[in-house]
Design an enzyme around this catalytic site. Structure first.
Site, mmCIF file in Angstrom:
data_model
loop_
_atom_site.group_PDB
_atom_site.id
_atom_site.type_symbol
_atom_site.label_atom_id
_atom_site.label_comp_id
_atom_site.label_asym_id
_atom_site.label_seq_id
_atom_site.Cartn_x
_atom_site.Cartn_y
_atom_site.Cartn_z
ATOM 1 N N HIS A 1 -4.995 0.675 0.833
ATOM 2 C CA HIS A 1 -3.849 0.003 0.219
ATOM 3 C C HIS A 1 -2.549 0.464 0.877
ATOM 4 C CE1 HIS A 1 -1.654 -1.724 -3.323
ATOM 5 N NE2 HIS A 1 -0.759 -0.843 -2.917
ATOM 6 N N GLU A 2 -2.386 1.774 1.007
ATOM 7 C CA GLU A 2 -1.143 2.300 1.593
ATOM 8 C C GLU A 2 -1.056 1.967 3.082
ATOM 9 O OE1 GLU A 2 1.167 3.189 -0.381
ATOM 10 O OE2 GLU A 2 -0.211 3.096 -2.054
ATOM 11 N N HIS B 1 0.456 -1.468 3.579
ATOM 12 C CA HIS B 1 1.926 -1.416 3.572
ATOM 13 C C HIS B 1 2.439 -0.929 4.930
ATOM 14 C CE1 HIS B 1 2.498 -2.217 -0.670
ATOM 15 N NE2 HIS B 1 1.721 -1.202 -1.030
#
Length: 154
Positions: free
Chosen positions: A67-68, A71
């Site tokens: 998820h990170e 980004h």
């Protein structure tokens, strides 16, 4: 897991799933409480929640790291890196990252809210609040009479 192991894991996941290198820092941040991780736009490093990482499985840890990294890579490619952007949603689905951080088991049981009960002296209306109120200052919204404190239930 140490920070060196975290750094290595993030670099491996980045190469394996995103086919791009991770060239910044991945660290644990004890101040994170409600989130699994955070991406910093200014210097591109990643923070992760150490208490959450200690309590969850390896597959859930990988989901948070993916998820990170979504980004991270989308921001560096100058594409939509925010949660509501289509680029972010499609990349997250493609790599199999987690959309939300898992909740800790003790977090669910510790969220017991207390209830403070008041009764109107005039009409008998009951008022249930989460916080105490000043009965000298506040009155009943129905009839305008004084409120009487009854009990606190935790």
């Amino acid at each position: 897991m140490t920070e060196a192991q975290l750094q290595t894991l993030v670099e491996e996941i980045s190469l394996q799933f995103f086919k791009r290198p991770f060239r910044h820092r991945a660290v644990f941040n004890k101040r994170l409480k409600t989130t699994g991780g955070r991406y910093h736009l200014s210097d591109h490093h990643l923070d992760f929640n150490p208490t959450l990482f200690a309590a969850i499985s390896q597959s859930e840890q990988v989901g948070i790291i993916k998820h990170e990294l979504c980004h991270y890579h989308l921001h560096l490619l100058k594409k939509g890196y925010r949660h509501q952007d289509r680029d972010f949603k499609t990349l997250l689905a493609a790599v199999g990252g987690s959309r939300y951080a898992p909740r800790l088991p003790q977090e669910k049981s510790s969220k017991v809210k207390r209830q403070v009960t008041y009764r109107c002296c005039g009409c008998g209306q009951l008022f249930i609040r989460q916080r105490k109120i000043n009965t000298e200052r506040f009155v009943c919204g129905k009839c305008g009479d004084k409120l009487q404190f009854l009990k606190i239930v935790s």
